[in-house]
Design a protein around this motif. Sequence first.
Motif, PDB file in Angstrom:
ATOM      1  N   GLY A  80      71.806  28.925  38.312  1.00  0.00           N
ATOM      2  CA  GLY A  80      71.176  29.254  39.584  1.00  0.00           C
ATOM      3  C   GLY A  80      71.792  28.469  40.739  1.00  0.00           C
ATOM      4  N   TYR A  81      71.652  28.994  41.945  1.00  0.00           N
ATOM      5  CA  TYR A  81      72.313  28.413  43.118  1.00  0.00           C
ATOM      6  C   TYR A  81      71.886  26.970  43.350  1.00  0.00           C
ATOM      7  CZ  TYR A  81      73.822  27.812  47.962  1.00  0.00           C
ATOM      8  OH  TYR A  81      74.404  27.335  49.106  1.00  0.00           O
ATOM      9  N   SER A  82      70.580  26.725  43.419  1.00  0.00           N
ATOM     10  CA  SER A  82      70.123  25.376  43.774  1.00  0.00           C
ATOM     11  C   SER A  82      70.463  24.366  42.686  1.00  0.00           C
ATOM     12  CB  SER A  82      68.613  25.379  44.045  1.00  0.00           C
ATOM     13  OG  SER A  82      67.897  25.883  42.938  1.00  0.00           O
ATOM     14  N   ALA A  83      70.382  24.768  41.409  1.00  0.00           N
ATOM     15  CA  ALA A  83      70.714  23.857  40.315  1.00  0.00           C
ATOM     16  C   ALA A  83      72.189  23.479  40.341  1.00  0.00           C
ATOM     17  CB  ALA A  83      70.359  24.497  38.967  1.00  0.00           C
ATOM     18  N   MET A  84      73.060  24.455  40.579  1.00  0.00           N
ATOM     19  CA  MET A  84      74.489  24.163  40.619  1.00  0.00           C
ATOM     20  C   MET A  84      74.854  23.348  41.848  1.00  0.00           C
ATOM     21  SD  MET A  84      76.518  27.428  39.036  1.00  0.00           S
ATOM     22  CE  MET A  84      78.038  26.458  39.127  1.00  0.00           C
ATOM     23  N   ARG A  85      74.214  23.641  42.966  1.00  0.00           N
ATOM     24  CA  ARG A  85      74.523  22.879  44.179  1.00  0.00           C
ATOM     25  C   ARG A  85      74.121  21.422  44.013  1.00  0.00           C
ATOM     26  NH1 ARG A  85      75.152  24.624  50.186  1.00  0.00           N
ATOM     27  NH2 ARG A  85      75.227  22.586  51.189  1.00  0.00           N
ATOM     28  N   ARG A  86      72.982  21.170  43.367  1.00  0.00           N
ATOM     29  CA  ARG A  86      72.577  19.793  43.126  1.00  0.00           C
ATOM     30  C   ARG A  86      73.605  19.064  42.249  1.00  0.00           C
ATOM     31  NH1 ARG A  86      67.346  22.092  42.642  1.00  0.00           N
ATOM     32  NH2 ARG A  86      67.582  22.200  40.370  1.00  0.00           N
ATOM     33  N   ALA A  87      74.113  19.775  41.235  1.00  0.00           N
ATOM     34  CA  ALA A  87      75.076  19.155  40.325  1.00  0.00           C
ATOM     35  C   ALA A  87      76.392  18.830  41.019  1.00  0.00           C
ATOM     36  CB  ALA A  87      75.330  20.092  39.136  1.00  0.00           C
ATOM     37  N   MET A  88      76.769  19.626  42.032  1.00  0.00           N
ATOM     38  CA  MET A  88      78.066  19.475  42.673  1.00  0.00           C
ATOM     39  C   MET A  88      78.016  18.706  43.986  1.00  0.00           C
ATOM     40  SD  MET A  88      79.536  23.362  42.009  1.00  0.00           S
ATOM     41  CE  MET A  88      80.907  23.094  43.138  1.00  0.00           C
TER      42      MET A  88
END
Length: 372
Positions: free
Chosen positions: A110-118
Amino acid sequence: MVRLPVRVLAATAVLVLAGCGLGEPGGASGPGEAAGAATNTQADATPPSEEQPGGAVSDANAPDLEEPRGAPLERVVDWRPRKLENGEATVSCAAEYDAAGDGVPVANLGYSAMRRAMAACADTGVLRLRYDGKVTADFTALIERTVELADTLGIQSRILDLDSSGGQIEEAIRAGDVIGESGWTLWVREGSVCHSSCVLLLAAGDMRMIAGDVGIHRMIRIGSAATSRAELQQELQAVHGQVREYLQRNGVAFAVADLMMTVPNRDLRLLTDEELDRYGLSGQNAVADDLQRIRLAQKCGESFVRRKEAFFRAFDRECRVGEDEVGAMGECGVELRARFGFPDQQCPAESPLSEYDTALAADGGSDGGKRS
């Protein structure tokens, strides 16, 4: 001294069944999220298991891949929630891996999960995506979404750290085209493999650094109805043609596609270092190099281009030969840079192995340091 890794090449991809998309728990919604012929070296090769079909697999019902070539196509990323079902991925904001490890796990695409990781990688300017698993539609989605977020966050140095026994051919080509358009270094680290259709991924990298095994074998069709050699050949011919065309646009020899028609699927043909060089699967990608040369000459000057070309010739002679770890190749390359005036003050980001500069600054090291 910090051990530093280097850019690696991506390898031939294998068809595998895609996982189901699952919802993302909590967090802000992202875009669209609410919408729903050389020496045989097979001795140590391990054939794919029956439980997880390997080989360069093609889906007989997969949609046609043909699309106009020329300028890069406008790609619209599908951000509907889904999980990474056929592999494991982690995100690190450093090239070095011996001490720093492989970073934050990414299972929710998901967008928010990946953005947090990156998000932290925006500060270092380096993203290393480690992927261990099959090449499937999940993997293609992972690459597409990572690229879009890296562009959004301004992360220029991108490393794809591969360990894959292959998967779906069509998905390898789709993911490879995205990789080829977005400036990736590919690694196959010591202890990792890039087999079968994973080799197609290697073909797409701007720079490929390989310490692990790279191997290929015959393509197979999922759900084949062939009852004769002629029927089987007819089924495979279209896929073989797509693989050849893909390899050609990435500067890789046709021989790789031909070998994928001759090595029995139950076996695995490991490629030697000499073959990887000969077929255009390791080191700098010749096509990417041609495209970058004009841009670099305009931005950084002809002297910069000549020095960079001389550096990579020396790197091939001194760092890729005789080293059996990607980290050791990187350390050697970092030490070698000073001889050619890198990193360049005017163009530091375009200088060779610039992905190591953040780690060097944090470690208080210099290009002139000796490896331990």
